[in-house]
Design a protein around this motif. Structure first.
Motif, PDB file in Angstrom:
ATOM      1  N   PHE A 243     -38.173 -14.450   0.847  1.00  0.00           N
ATOM      2  CA  PHE A 243     -38.888 -14.491   2.125  1.00  0.00           C
ATOM      3  C   PHE A 243     -37.910 -14.456   3.302  1.00  0.00           C
ATOM      4  O   PHE A 243     -38.155 -13.765   4.301  1.00  0.00           O
ATOM      5  N   ASN A 244     -36.819 -15.191   3.195  1.00  0.00           N
ATOM      6  CA  ASN A 244     -35.829 -15.201   4.275  1.00  0.00           C
ATOM      7  C   ASN A 244     -35.188 -13.826   4.445  1.00  0.00           C
ATOM      8  O   ASN A 244     -34.861 -13.416   5.568  1.00  0.00           O
ATOM      9  N   ALA A 245     -34.996 -13.128   3.322  1.00  0.00           N
ATOM     10  CA  ALA A 245     -34.400 -11.796   3.398  1.00  0.00           C
ATOM     11  C   ALA A 245     -35.309 -10.836   4.168  1.00  0.00           C
ATOM     12  O   ALA A 245     -34.843 -10.068   5.022  1.00  0.00           O
ATOM     13  N   PHE A 246     -36.610 -10.874   3.893  1.00  0.00           N
ATOM     14  CA  PHE A 246     -37.529  -9.983   4.601  1.00  0.00           C
ATOM     15  C   PHE A 246     -37.678 -10.391   6.063  1.00  0.00           C
ATOM     16  O   PHE A 246     -37.842  -9.538   6.944  1.00  0.00           O
ATOM     17  N   ASN A 247     -37.624 -11.679   6.338  1.00  0.00           N
ATOM     18  CA  ASN A 247     -37.637 -12.124   7.728  1.00  0.00           C
ATOM     19  C   ASN A 247     -36.397 -11.613   8.455  1.00  0.00           C
ATOM     20  O   ASN A 247     -36.466 -11.191   9.621  1.00  0.00           O
ATOM     21  N   ALA A 248     -35.254 -11.635   7.752  1.00  0.00           N
ATOM     22  CA  ALA A 248     -34.011 -11.119   8.342  1.00  0.00           C
ATOM     23  C   ALA A 248     -34.115  -9.621   8.606  1.00  0.00           C
ATOM     24  O   ALA A 248     -33.616  -9.122   9.624  1.00  0.00           O
ATOM     25  N   MET A 249     -34.755  -8.884   7.690  1.00  0.00           N
ATOM     26  CA  MET A 249     -34.955  -7.449   7.916  1.00  0.00           C
ATOM     27  C   MET A 249     -35.785  -7.203   9.176  1.00  0.00           C
ATOM     28  O   MET A 249     -35.524  -6.267   9.942  1.00  0.00           O
ATOM     29  N   ALA A 250     -36.792  -8.047   9.390  1.00  0.00           N
ATOM     30  CA  ALA A 250     -37.611  -7.918  10.597  1.00  0.00           C
ATOM     31  C   ALA A 250     -36.783  -8.174  11.846  1.00  0.00           C
ATOM     32  O   ALA A 250     -36.957  -7.511  12.874  1.00  0.00           O
ATOM     33  N   ILE A 251     -35.871  -9.146  11.768  1.00  0.00           N
ATOM     34  CA  ILE A 251     -35.001  -9.439  12.913  1.00  0.00           C
ATOM     35  C   ILE A 251     -34.076  -8.257  13.207  1.00  0.00           C
ATOM     36  O   ILE A 251     -33.877  -7.878  14.374  1.00  0.00           O
ATOM     37  N   ILE A 252     -33.519  -7.656  12.156  1.00  0.00           N
ATOM     38  CA  ILE A 252     -32.652  -6.490  12.350  1.00  0.00           C
ATOM     39  C   ILE A 252     -33.449  -5.317  12.917  1.00  0.00           C
ATOM     40  O   ILE A 252     -32.987  -4.596  13.811  1.00  0.00           O
ATOM     41  N   ALA A 253     -34.677  -5.132  12.417  1.00  0.00           N
ATOM     42  CA  ALA A 253     -35.534  -4.072  12.955  1.00  0.00           C
ATOM     43  C   ALA A 253     -35.818  -4.289  14.431  1.00  0.00           C
ATOM     44  O   ALA A 253     -35.860  -3.338  15.221  1.00  0.00           O
ATOM     45  N   THR A 254     -36.003  -5.555  14.814  1.00  0.00           N
ATOM     46  CA  THR A 254     -36.224  -5.874  16.226  1.00  0.00           C
ATOM     47  C   THR A 254     -35.010  -5.499  17.058  1.00  0.00           C
ATOM     48  O   THR A 254     -35.135  -4.983  18.173  1.00  0.00           O
ATOM     49  N   PHE A 394     -36.630 -18.650  19.923  1.00  0.00           N
ATOM     50  CA  PHE A 394     -36.145 -17.274  19.957  1.00  0.00           C
ATOM     51  C   PHE A 394     -36.112 -16.628  18.569  1.00  0.00           C
ATOM     52  O   PHE A 394     -36.565 -15.509  18.391  1.00  0.00           O
ATOM     53  N   GLY A 395     -35.558 -17.309  17.577  1.00  0.00           N
ATOM     54  CA  GLY A 395     -35.397 -16.719  16.257  1.00  0.00           C
ATOM     55  C   GLY A 395     -36.705 -16.301  15.626  1.00  0.00           C
ATOM     56  O   GLY A 395     -36.852 -15.197  15.097  1.00  0.00           O
ATOM     57  N   ASP A 396     -37.698 -17.183  15.672  1.00  0.00           N
ATOM     58  CA  ASP A 396     -38.988 -16.874  15.069  1.00  0.00           C
ATOM     59  C   ASP A 396     -39.734 -15.795  15.843  1.00  0.00           C
ATOM     60  O   ASP A 396     -40.472 -14.983  15.260  1.00  0.00           O
ATOM     61  N   ILE A 397     -39.565 -15.761  17.163  1.00  0.00           N
ATOM     62  CA  ILE A 397     -40.183 -14.703  17.969  1.00  0.00           C
ATOM     63  C   ILE A 397     -39.643 -13.343  17.528  1.00  0.00           C
ATOM     64  O   ILE A 397     -40.387 -12.369  17.384  1.00  0.00           O
ATOM     65  N   ASN A 398     -38.327 -13.272  17.286  1.00  0.00           N
ATOM     66  CA  ASN A 398     -37.717 -12.026  16.830  1.00  0.00           C
ATOM     67  C   ASN A 398     -38.366 -11.503  15.560  1.00  0.00           C
ATOM     68  O   ASN A 398     -38.679 -10.322  15.427  1.00  0.00           O
ATOM     69  N   GLY A 399     -38.547 -12.396  14.576  1.00  0.00           N
ATOM     70  CA  GLY A 399     -39.113 -11.989  13.299  1.00  0.00           C
ATOM     71  C   GLY A 399     -40.527 -11.469  13.436  1.00  0.00           C
ATOM     72  O   GLY A 399     -40.897 -10.456  12.825  1.00  0.00           O
ATOM     73  N   VAL A 400     -41.348 -12.142  14.224  1.00  0.00           N
ATOM     74  CA  VAL A 400     -42.741 -11.741  14.403  1.00  0.00           C
ATOM     75  C   VAL A 400     -42.832 -10.383  15.099  1.00  0.00           C
ATOM     76  O   VAL A 400     -43.591  -9.499  14.680  1.00  0.00           O
ATOM     77  N   ALA A 445     -42.633  -3.817   6.245  1.00  0.00           N
ATOM     78  CA  ALA A 445     -43.369  -4.406   7.371  1.00  0.00           C
ATOM     79  C   ALA A 445     -44.384  -5.422   6.881  1.00  0.00           C
ATOM     80  O   ALA A 445     -44.515  -6.515   7.458  1.00  0.00           O
ATOM     81  N   ALA A 446     -45.116  -5.085   5.813  1.00  0.00           N
ATOM     82  CA  ALA A 446     -46.146  -5.989   5.300  1.00  0.00           C
ATOM     83  C   ALA A 446     -45.539  -7.289   4.786  1.00  0.00           C
ATOM     84  O   ALA A 446     -46.013  -8.394   5.120  1.00  0.00           O
ATOM     85  N   ILE A 447     -44.481  -7.172   3.990  1.00  0.00           N
ATOM     86  CA  ILE A 447     -43.852  -8.385   3.441  1.00  0.00           C
ATOM     87  C   ILE A 447     -43.159  -9.174   4.550  1.00  0.00           C
ATOM     88  O   ILE A 447     -43.209 -10.414   4.565  1.00  0.00           O
ATOM     89  N   SER A 448     -42.528  -8.465   5.492  1.00  0.00           N
ATOM     90  CA  SER A 448     -41.851  -9.148   6.606  1.00  0.00           C
ATOM     91  C   SER A 448     -42.837  -9.898   7.482  1.00  0.00           C
ATOM     92  O   SER A 448     -42.522 -10.965   8.016  1.00  0.00           O
ATOM     93  N   ALA A 449     -44.040  -9.341   7.643  1.00  0.00           N
ATOM     94  CA  ALA A 449     -45.073 -10.030   8.431  1.00  0.00           C
ATOM     95  C   ALA A 449     -45.444 -11.350   7.772  1.00  0.00           C
ATOM     96  O   ALA A 449     -45.565 -12.381   8.441  1.00  0.00           O
ATOM     97  N   VAL A 450     -45.616 -11.315   6.442  1.00  0.00           N
ATOM     98  CA  VAL A 450     -45.914 -12.554   5.705  1.00  0.00           C
ATOM     99  C   VAL A 450     -44.758 -13.535   5.843  1.00  0.00           C
ATOM    100  O   VAL A 450     -44.955 -14.736   6.086  1.00  0.00           O
ATOM    101  N   ALA A 451     -43.525 -13.025   5.717  1.00  0.00           N
ATOM    102  CA  ALA A 451     -42.342 -13.888   5.811  1.00  0.00           C
ATOM    103  C   ALA A 451     -42.205 -14.499   7.201  1.00  0.00           C
ATOM    104  O   ALA A 451     -41.844 -15.679   7.341  1.00  0.00           O
ATOM    105  N   ALA A 452     -42.504 -13.712   8.247  1.00  0.00           N
ATOM    106  CA  ALA A 452     -42.382 -14.221   9.615  1.00  0.00           C
ATOM    107  C   ALA A 452     -43.415 -15.314   9.883  1.00  0.00           C
ATOM    108  O   ALA A 452     -43.095 -16.349  10.491  1.00  0.00           O
ATOM    109  N   VAL A 453     -44.647 -15.096   9.430  1.00  0.00           N
ATOM    110  CA  VAL A 453     -45.691 -16.110   9.610  1.00  0.00           C
ATOM    111  C   VAL A 453     -45.348 -17.362   8.806  1.00  0.00           C
ATOM    112  O   VAL A 453     -45.534 -18.493   9.266  1.00  0.00           O
ATOM    113  N   ARG A 454     -44.829 -17.159   7.604  1.00  0.00           N
ATOM    114  CA  ARG A 454     -44.428 -18.292   6.763  1.00  0.00           C
ATOM    115  C   ARG A 454     -43.317 -19.105   7.436  1.00  0.00           C
ATOM    116  O   ARG A 454     -43.346 -20.339   7.430  1.00  0.00           O
ATOM    117  N   GLN A 455     -42.356 -18.413   8.053  1.00  0.00           N
ATOM    118  CA  GLN A 455     -41.261 -19.109   8.724  1.00  0.00           C
ATOM    119  C   GLN A 455     -41.780 -19.938   9.891  1.00  0.00           C
ATOM    120  O   GLN A 455     -41.332 -21.069  10.124  1.00  0.00           O
TER     121      GLN A 455
END
Length: 469
Positions: A243-254, A394-400, A445-455
């Motif tokens: 989950f943290n890995a996919f959240n990190a991917m979302a942050i990099i995408a941001t 800031f960090g969680d906003i990035n992931g979302v 995107a789908a898994i990262s969305a779940v990971a961001a909400v979970r975080q």
């Protein structure tokens, strides 16, 4: 034809595209663009007067912003191989996808219709409704989220400067948010996207400066052993690591996200052919240097102890790990640059408000148009300021933002637009490359969305409205 505003002639009646003459419009076709001439958003905000180098300034400011300082945090969740690998993949895919959007826009301009907005592209290519109900809302959330993130990081820099000079000071973070929000409201009155070109040139210089400073500080701390013990292992059990890995991917995408390529290309004076590619090359020369230097040096210095923003790691138990003058400088440079980032990401919102409330038959600086512009742009900045003060994480906003906006908008939608516009055959490798990118990043995107909400749910216990973080 006489009723068309001169600034809109090149949008809808380009005489040439490259070196090729366009056929004259029929009377029926001429009537339809005349309706578009009443579009105050295009008329006042998206003026097509810039060069490719101005486009490069806009692109750089829209990409090299606050999320860059969160890349070290992302690498801490992916490790060396995964972090640097996805950083590289994201760079290649976004450069490719942004170029595809540009090619689609050039193709439409060649046919005699220059599209100025992301939602216009969606309606033209995918059918009516896609712009207003899918791409448009997604773009608004992404861009407005970046305004919020910019105000937050700028306020944190101001607070740091304040505490360095007044260690026992009583001012809270939300007070700095209000100050920066008021400053943003003033700068938001700058009328058009093109008007920001000089500010964005300064932004380009500043982003190079503060990212170089951040890199130097991280290397200094890493070599001096002032920071935490170096541990590059990925923390948590297997499920948490995934989950943290996919959240990190979302942050990099941001960090690589833009979400407004059509609006930036709209600022280029016709003919537009090839100009966006030059702007992208200028932009990505800055992007590659800053992103890789900051993320690698930060992870080298702090390992899996990296905080949500790199600047937060420059302290240990409240004590600075680098000289105070250096902290003054880097926070000042960052504060000024992120103010420009916020202005760029306000432009799609400004365009919507101008289109809704301004009267294109009146002058841009007439009382009829200046008053609603001042009211609604000030209100837009005020709402962003309120949200920032209430939720300063800031960090969680990035992931979302990355999961719900940037990955679909910048990784998935461009390749779909290209395939639908040019219709490459299944024998063409481009068809399969684009299809693979669309499927892969839709899954991410789908898994990262779940990971961001979970975080967010995991961090909910630390959330408090108007927290002084």
């Amino acid at each position: 034809m006489g009723s068309l505003h001169p600034n809109l002639v090149d949008h809808y009646y380009p005489h040439k595209v490259g070196d090729e003459e366009l056929p004259p419009l029929s009377m029926a076709e001429a009537h339809e663009p005349n309706k578009d001439s009443l579009d105050a958003g295009a008329l006042f905000v998206l003026k097509s007067k810039g060069s490719w180098i101005h486009c490069g300034y806009h692109l750089t400011t829209s990409i090299v912003g606050p999320p860059v300082l969160g890349l070290t945090y992302a690498l801490a969740s992916l490790g060396w191989i995964g972090g640097v690998g996805f950083l590289t993949i994201a760079a290649m895919v976004t450069f490719y996808s942004y170029n595809l959007i540009s090619l689609v826009l050039e193709h439409q301009a060649h046919k005699g219709r220059r599209l100025l907005r992301f939602r216009d592209m969606a309606d033209e290519i995918m059918g009516l409704g896609w712009g207003n109900y899918f791409v448009g809302p997604m773009q608004f959330i992404v861009c407005y989220g970046c305004v919020i993130a910019s105000i937050l990081l700028g306020a944190q820099c101001m607070k740091t400067i304040y505490l360095l000079s007044t260690p026992n000071g009583s001012m809270k973070l939300y007070e700095f948010v209000i100050i920066l929000g008021a400053f943003t409201a003033v700068l938001a009155q700058i009328p058009s996207f093109h008007s920001l070109r000089h500010i964005n040139l300064l932004s380009l210089i500043l982003c190079l400066a503060y990212n170089t400073c951040a890199t130097a500080a991280a290397v200094y701390i890493g070599k001096s052993n002032k920071g935490p013990p170096k541990d590059y292992s990925v923390q948590g059990n297997f499920a948490n690591q995934i989950f943290n890995a996919f959240n990190a991917m979302a942050i990099i995408a941001t960090a690589y996200g833009n979400g407004m390529i059509p609006e930036i290309q709209a600022t280029i004076a016709p003919p537009v052919k090839g100009k966006m590619f030059k702007g992208l090359c200028l932009c990505y020369s800055v992007v590659i240097f800053t992103f890789f230097c900051v993320s690698i040096s930060g992870y080298y210095a702090f390992g899996n102890q990296a905080a949500g923003t790199l600047l937060s790691n420059f302290y240990n138990n409240g004590e600075p790990l680098v000289p105070k003058w250096f902290l003054y400088m880097i926070n000042t440079l960052t504060f000024i640059q992120v103010s420009a980032v916020g202005l760029v990401y306000l432009q799609p919102t400004n365009e919507i408000m101008e289109r809704t409330f301004a009267d294109p038959k009146k002058g841009e600086f007439s009382i009829r148009n200046v008053v609603p512009r001042f009211i609604f742009r000030s209100l837009s900045a005020a709402v962003a300021t309120l949200i920032t003060a209430m939720l300063p994480f800031f960090g969680d906003i990035n992931g979302v933002i990355g999961a719900f906006g940037f990955i679909p908008l910048d990784f998935v939608v461009p390749v779909i637009f290209y395939n639908l516009t040019f219709r490459p055959t299944k024998k063409n490798p481009i068809f399969w490359v684009n299809t693979f990118i669309a499927i892969l990043f839709s899954i991410v995107a789908a898994i990262s969305a779940v990971a961001a909400v979970r975080q967010i749910s995991l961090d909910a216990g630390t959330y408090r409205l108007f927290a002084n973080v």
